[in-house]
Design a protein around this motif. Structure first.
Motif, PDB file in Angstrom:
ATOM      1  N   ALA A 142       0.827  -1.219   0.098  1.00  0.00           N
ATOM      2  CA  ALA A 142       0.248  -0.092  -0.031  1.00  0.00           C
ATOM      3  C   ALA A 142       0.908   1.295   0.063  1.00  0.00           C
ATOM      4  O   ALA A 142       1.967   1.069   0.565  1.00  0.00           O
ATOM      5  CB  ALA A 142      -0.960   0.214   1.254  1.00  0.00           C
ATOM      6  N   PRO A 143       0.297   2.306  -0.507  1.00  0.00           N
ATOM      7  CA  PRO A 143       1.218   3.430  -0.606  1.00  0.00           C
ATOM      8  C   PRO A 143       1.699   3.926   0.692  1.00  0.00           C
ATOM      9  O   PRO A 143       2.939   4.283   1.180  1.00  0.00           O
ATOM     10  CB  PRO A 143       0.584   4.664  -1.239  1.00  0.00           C
ATOM     11  N   SER A 163      -6.952  -2.973  -4.226  1.00  0.00           N
ATOM     12  CA  SER A 163      -6.500  -4.058  -3.150  1.00  0.00           C
ATOM     13  C   SER A 163      -7.329  -5.134  -3.123  1.00  0.00           C
ATOM     14  O   SER A 163      -8.859  -4.982  -3.485  1.00  0.00           O
ATOM     15  CB  SER A 163      -6.510  -2.999  -1.873  1.00  0.00           C
ATOM     16  N   ALA A 164      -7.049  -6.280  -2.734  1.00  0.00           N
ATOM     17  CA  ALA A 164      -7.677  -7.484  -2.687  1.00  0.00           C
ATOM     18  C   ALA A 164      -8.579  -7.469  -1.644  1.00  0.00           C
ATOM     19  O   ALA A 164      -9.525  -8.189  -1.431  1.00  0.00           O
ATOM     20  CB  ALA A 164      -6.871  -8.583  -2.976  1.00  0.00           C
ATOM     21  N   THR A 165      -7.983  -6.585  -0.579  1.00  0.00           N
ATOM     22  CA  THR A 165      -8.776  -6.801   0.706  1.00  0.00           C
ATOM     23  C   THR A 165      -9.529  -5.720   1.222  1.00  0.00           C
ATOM     24  O   THR A 165     -10.446  -5.678   1.999  1.00  0.00           O
ATOM     25  CB  THR A 165      -7.396  -7.067   1.901  1.00  0.00           C
ATOM     26  N   ARG A 220     -11.686  -2.474  -0.957  1.00  0.00           N
ATOM     27  CA  ARG A 220     -11.853  -1.823  -2.373  1.00  0.00           C
ATOM     28  C   ARG A 220     -11.739  -0.562  -2.414  1.00  0.00           C
ATOM     29  O   ARG A 220     -11.439   0.277  -3.279  1.00  0.00           O
ATOM     30  CB  ARG A 220     -13.161  -2.207  -2.830  1.00  0.00           C
ATOM     31  N   ARG A 221     -11.450   0.106  -1.245  1.00  0.00           N
ATOM     32  CA  ARG A 221     -11.166   1.608  -0.945  1.00  0.00           C
ATOM     33  C   ARG A 221      -9.682   2.044  -1.227  1.00  0.00           C
ATOM     34  O   ARG A 221      -9.216   3.026  -1.421  1.00  0.00           O
ATOM     35  CB  ARG A 221     -11.737   2.385   0.471  1.00  0.00           C
ATOM     36  N   ARG A 222      -8.779   1.139  -1.167  1.00  0.00           N
ATOM     37  CA  ARG A 222      -7.559   1.157  -0.981  1.00  0.00           C
ATOM     38  C   ARG A 222      -6.907   0.531  -2.506  1.00  0.00           C
ATOM     39  O   ARG A 222      -7.497  -0.272  -3.126  1.00  0.00           O
ATOM     40  CB  ARG A 222      -7.101   0.520  -0.156  1.00  0.00           C
ATOM     41  N   VAL A 223      -5.561   1.280  -3.033  1.00  0.00           N
ATOM     42  CA  VAL A 223      -4.823   0.653  -4.041  1.00  0.00           C
ATOM     43  C   VAL A 223      -3.764   0.169  -3.367  1.00  0.00           C
ATOM     44  O   VAL A 223      -3.017   0.488  -2.465  1.00  0.00           O
ATOM     45  CB  VAL A 223      -4.588   1.694  -5.143  1.00  0.00           C
ATOM     46  N   ASP A 224      -2.984  -0.832  -4.114  1.00  0.00           N
ATOM     47  CA  ASP A 224      -1.697  -1.272  -3.793  1.00  0.00           C
ATOM     48  C   ASP A 224      -0.888  -0.837  -4.937  1.00  0.00           C
ATOM     49  O   ASP A 224      -1.352  -0.843  -6.220  1.00  0.00           O
ATOM     50  CB  ASP A 224      -1.843  -3.031  -3.645  1.00  0.00           C
ATOM     51  N   VAL A 225       0.214  -0.923  -4.769  1.00  0.00           N
ATOM     52  CA  VAL A 225       1.364  -0.583  -5.728  1.00  0.00           C
ATOM     53  C   VAL A 225       2.129  -1.722  -6.073  1.00  0.00           C
ATOM     54  O   VAL A 225       2.663  -2.540  -5.021  1.00  0.00           O
ATOM     55  CB  VAL A 225       2.316   0.573  -5.149  1.00  0.00           C
ATOM     56  N   GLU A 226       2.329  -2.202  -7.489  1.00  0.00           N
ATOM     57  CA  GLU A 226       3.015  -3.392  -7.636  1.00  0.00           C
ATOM     58  C   GLU A 226       4.350  -2.976  -8.499  1.00  0.00           C
ATOM     59  O   GLU A 226       4.193  -2.015  -9.312  1.00  0.00           O
ATOM     60  CB  GLU A 226       2.271  -4.091  -8.492  1.00  0.00           C
ATOM     61  N   LEU A 227       5.241  -3.735  -8.324  1.00  0.00           N
ATOM     62  CA  LEU A 227       6.336  -3.592  -8.832  1.00  0.00           C
ATOM     63  C   LEU A 227       6.414  -4.405 -10.093  1.00  0.00           C
ATOM     64  O   LEU A 227       6.133  -5.426 -10.167  1.00  0.00           O
ATOM     65  CB  LEU A 227       7.752  -4.224  -8.095  1.00  0.00           C
ATOM     66  N   THR A 228       6.666  -3.742 -11.368  1.00  0.00           N
ATOM     67  CA  THR A 228       6.459  -4.211 -12.651  1.00  0.00           C
ATOM     68  C   THR A 228       7.802  -4.926 -13.279  1.00  0.00           C
ATOM     69  O   THR A 228       8.621  -4.730 -12.350  1.00  0.00           O
ATOM     70  CB  THR A 228       6.029  -3.291 -13.911  1.00  0.00           C
TER      71      THR A 228
END
Length: 164
Positions: free
Chosen positions: A72-73, A105-107, A109-117
């Motif tokens: 998460a950020p 976010s999978a857990t 829905r109000r949140r976003v996760d950041v993923e390393l590409t």
């Protein structure tokens, strides 16, 4: 045969007549740690230039990689010692470069996760390899037992420093 000398030996010799109470072993150790730190910093900065990264970009990718490539950020901001709203600009720039992506976010829905590409991981690893190779080159003059001893001694010093 005389043991090889480094720039710290000359530094200590120059200062002993000026400061007769100077402990040459303490001065030597502290000066060598300083020079070694500066040497590694120059290598890190050059690796960032070589891989087209700014230091804050590398630090953000490093923090994300250290969390398994997804966070998460707010977690990244905490890892980097930043205010949570300050991380947005960093993530925007890394997202534009294709080094990270935001996903729901999978857990929560109000949140976003950041993923390393894959590209982000590749550029981070490339920069890490340059510095890692230099660290191994330098510490490779010590055998395994000596490296463990050095690490243990530095840990004792750092514990004292962290108590301040």
């Amino acid at each position: 045969m005389e043991e090889p000398r480094d720039q710290t030996d000359l530094h200590v010799e120059r200062w002993l007549p000026v400061l007769p109470d100077l402990d040459p072993e303490i001065e030597g150790a502290v000066t060598r740690v300083h020079y070694l730190s500066a040497h590694l910093k120059r290598h890190r900065e050059q690796s960032l230039v070589d891989f087209g990264l700014q230091r804050h970009e590398f630090e953000t990718l490093h923090a994300l990689a250290g969390r398994g490539g997804r966070a998460a950020p707010s977690e990244l901001a905490g890892d980097l010692g930043m205010a949570p709203n300050s991380i947005t600009g960093r993530l925007d720039a890394l997202d534009r470069r294709g080094y990270v992506r935001r996903t729901p976010s999978a857990t929560d829905r109000r949140r976003v996760d950041v993923e390393l590409t894959e590209d982000g991981r590749a550029v981070w690893l490339g920069a890490m390899d340059v510095l890692g190779n230099e660290e191994y080159r330098l510490l490779g003059v010590l055998d395994e037992k000596e490296r463990r001893q050095l690490s243990d001694l530095l840990r004792r010093v750092m514990i004292k420093a962290e108590q301040a």
